[in-house]
Design a protein around this motif. Structure first.
Motif, PDB file in Angstrom:
ATOM      1  N   PRO A   1     -23.013  -7.030   8.164  1.00 38.19           N
ATOM      2  CA  PRO A   1     -22.260  -6.056   7.363  1.00 38.19           C
ATOM      3  C   PRO A   1     -20.856  -6.581   7.078  1.00 38.19           C
ATOM      4  O   PRO A   1     -20.288  -7.335   7.872  1.00 38.19           O
ATOM      5  CB  PRO A   1     -22.213  -4.806   8.250  1.00 38.19           C
ATOM      6  N   LYS A   2     -20.322  -6.175   5.931  1.00 40.51           N
ATOM      7  CA  LYS A   2     -19.017  -6.723   5.519  1.00 40.51           C
ATOM      8  C   LYS A   2     -17.883  -5.708   5.609  1.00 40.51           C
ATOM      9  O   LYS A   2     -16.737  -6.039   5.421  1.00 40.51           O
ATOM     10  CB  LYS A   2     -19.128  -7.271   4.087  1.00 40.51           C
ATOM     11  N   ILE A   3     -18.221  -4.430   5.856  1.00 39.55           N
ATOM     12  CA  ILE A   3     -17.155  -3.428   5.818  1.00 39.55           C
ATOM     13  C   ILE A   3     -16.593  -3.098   7.206  1.00 39.55           C
ATOM     14  O   ILE A   3     -17.323  -3.058   8.188  1.00 39.55           O
ATOM     15  CB  ILE A   3     -17.605  -2.119   5.105  1.00 39.55           C
TER      16      ILE A   3
ATOM     17  N   LEU B   1     -17.564  -1.435  10.737  1.00 38.45           N
ATOM     18  CA  LEU B   1     -18.955  -1.767  11.063  1.00 38.45           C
ATOM     19  C   LEU B   1     -19.120  -3.260  11.340  1.00 38.45           C
ATOM     20  O   LEU B   1     -19.825  -3.655  12.263  1.00 38.45           O
ATOM     21  CB  LEU B   1     -19.878  -1.329   9.917  1.00 38.45           C
ATOM     22  N   LYS B   2     -18.437  -4.066  10.546  1.00 40.25           N
ATOM     23  CA  LYS B   2     -18.516  -5.522  10.701  1.00 40.25           C
ATOM     24  C   LYS B   2     -18.130  -5.920  12.136  1.00 40.25           C
ATOM     25  O   LYS B   2     -18.824  -6.698  12.794  1.00 40.25           O
ATOM     26  CB  LYS B   2     -17.572  -6.176   9.689  1.00 40.25           C
TER      27      LYS B   2
ATOM     28  N   TYR C   1     -20.585  -4.487  14.804  1.00 40.30           N
ATOM     29  CA  TYR C   1     -21.843  -5.228  14.714  1.00 40.30           C
ATOM     30  C   TYR C   1     -21.725  -6.600  15.387  1.00 40.30           C
ATOM     31  O   TYR C   1     -22.628  -7.027  16.096  1.00 40.30           O
ATOM     32  CB  TYR C   1     -22.228  -5.373  13.239  1.00 40.30           C
TER      33      TYR C   1
ATOM     34  N   THR D   1     -29.129  -0.626   5.094  1.00 41.57           N
ATOM     35  CA  THR D   1     -28.328  -0.123   6.221  1.00 41.57           C
ATOM     36  C   THR D   1     -26.969  -0.826   6.301  1.00 41.57           C
ATOM     37  O   THR D   1     -26.679  -1.523   7.267  1.00 41.57           O
ATOM     38  CB  THR D   1     -29.105  -0.244   7.560  1.00 41.57           C
ATOM     39  N   PHE D   2     -26.160  -0.636   5.257  1.00 41.15           N
ATOM     40  CA  PHE D   2     -24.793  -1.180   5.196  1.00 41.15           C
ATOM     41  C   PHE D   2     -24.752  -2.698   5.333  1.00 41.15           C
ATOM     42  O   PHE D   2     -23.768  -3.265   5.807  1.00 41.15           O
ATOM     43  CB  PHE D   2     -23.893  -0.557   6.284  1.00 41.15           C
ATOM     44  N   GLY D   3     -25.863  -3.362   4.974  1.00 43.83           N
ATOM     45  CA  GLY D   3     -25.859  -4.830   5.008  1.00 43.83           C
ATOM     46  C   GLY D   3     -26.252  -5.434   6.337  1.00 43.83           C
ATOM     47  O   GLY D   3     -26.086  -6.633   6.557  1.00 43.83           O
TER      48      GLY D   3
ATOM     49  N   ASP E   1     -31.057  -7.811   5.029  1.00 47.72           N
ATOM     50  CA  ASP E   1     -31.224  -8.107   3.609  1.00 47.72           C
ATOM     51  C   ASP E   1     -32.704  -8.111   3.269  1.00 47.72           C
ATOM     52  O   ASP E   1     -33.515  -8.690   3.994  1.00 47.72           O
ATOM     53  CB  ASP E   1     -30.650  -9.491   3.274  1.00 47.72           C
TER      54      ASP E   1
END
Length: 244
Positions: free
Chosen positions: A167-169, A172-173, A176, A232-234, A237
């Motif tokens: 995930p990139k945001i 969350l990033k 994670y 799921t937010f990245g 994929d």
């Protein structure tokens, strides 16, 4: 990063990546399903279900590559009138998958066999669709594996590939990263009793070509209409592509 990815192996041994991956999955087969569902917080069911929905060409003959314990194949059986073949290099995983299929009464729909996804014995243009759940990252030679998938797929056939991503945001990033690099390896080795398998997981995900990079690999072997759908937010994929 492909050279780097090939150097990332589960065990620090002189065996080929393929041999080591096979051994790793044999080692963790008994606890694999429990860990898979627990560590993904049950989301793995949703991801597979979502992927199957994208197979819009009404496939009748499906190949599930790196089938593991056959979860993706079982998901695909919900499509109805289908025949599914699942292949994997790990005997331990196939054994558990076969028992699961029997338990669910799906023996007439799904057949599993021990086989190498990078050197398939199927003839050209054999399948309407191919699924691959969290498996192509373990190929010894990604290009070879994707080429084989392309070869055995019929014209206008579709592939659906699921792979872990990042995930990139914020935040969350960051959460994670901690979960993936610290909590998963600890829990994984504790339950599976294999210290290397769940360290290999985040390391291989780190080096795996994601998004546009994987799409480039798919296009290189001939696939068209390649799309990447972050789920799921990245965290995961989904890649869909067609053989024109």
């Amino acid at each position: 990063n492909i050279q780097k990815l090939n150097k990332i192996t589960p065990y620090n041994s002189t065996d080929s990546k393929k041999k080591q991956v096979g051994k790793m999955f044999d080692n963790i087969a008994k606890n694999y399903d429990f860990l898979n569902h627990s560590l993904s917080l049950g989301m793995d069911y949703y991801w597979r279900k979502k992927a199957i929905k994208y197979l819009t060409n009404n496939p009748k003959k499906i190949l599930d590559v790196a089938t593991g314990t056959a979860d993706f194949a079982i998901s695909a059986s919900k499509l109805g009138d289908v025949k599914i073949t699942g292949i994997d290099i790990s005997e331990g995983m196939i054994e558990i998958g076969t028992k699961k299929i029997k338990r669910k009464g799906l023996e007439n729909t799904i057949k599993l066999e021990i086989a190498d996804s990078e050197k398939m014995s199927f003839s050209d243009n054999s399948f309407d669709a191919i699924t691959a759940g969290f498996g192509i990252r373990n190929f010894e030679n990604l290009q070879k594996g994707l080429s084989e998938m392309y070869r055995v797929l019929k014209k206008d056939g579709m592939i659906a590939i699921l792979e872990p991503s990042k995930p990139k945001i914020f935040p969350l990033k960051q959460i994670y990263q901690i979960y993936f690099h610290h909590i998963i390896p600890k829990l994984g080795s504790l339950i599976s009793k294999d210290n290397s398998a769940y360290t290999y997981l985040p390391n291989s995900v780190e080096e795996f070509p994601k998004g546009k990079k994987l799409i480039k690999h798919l296009q290189n072997v001939g696939f068209k209409s390649c799309t990447n759908i972050p789920l799921t937010f990245g965290i995961v994929d989904l890649y869909i592509a067609i053989k024109k």
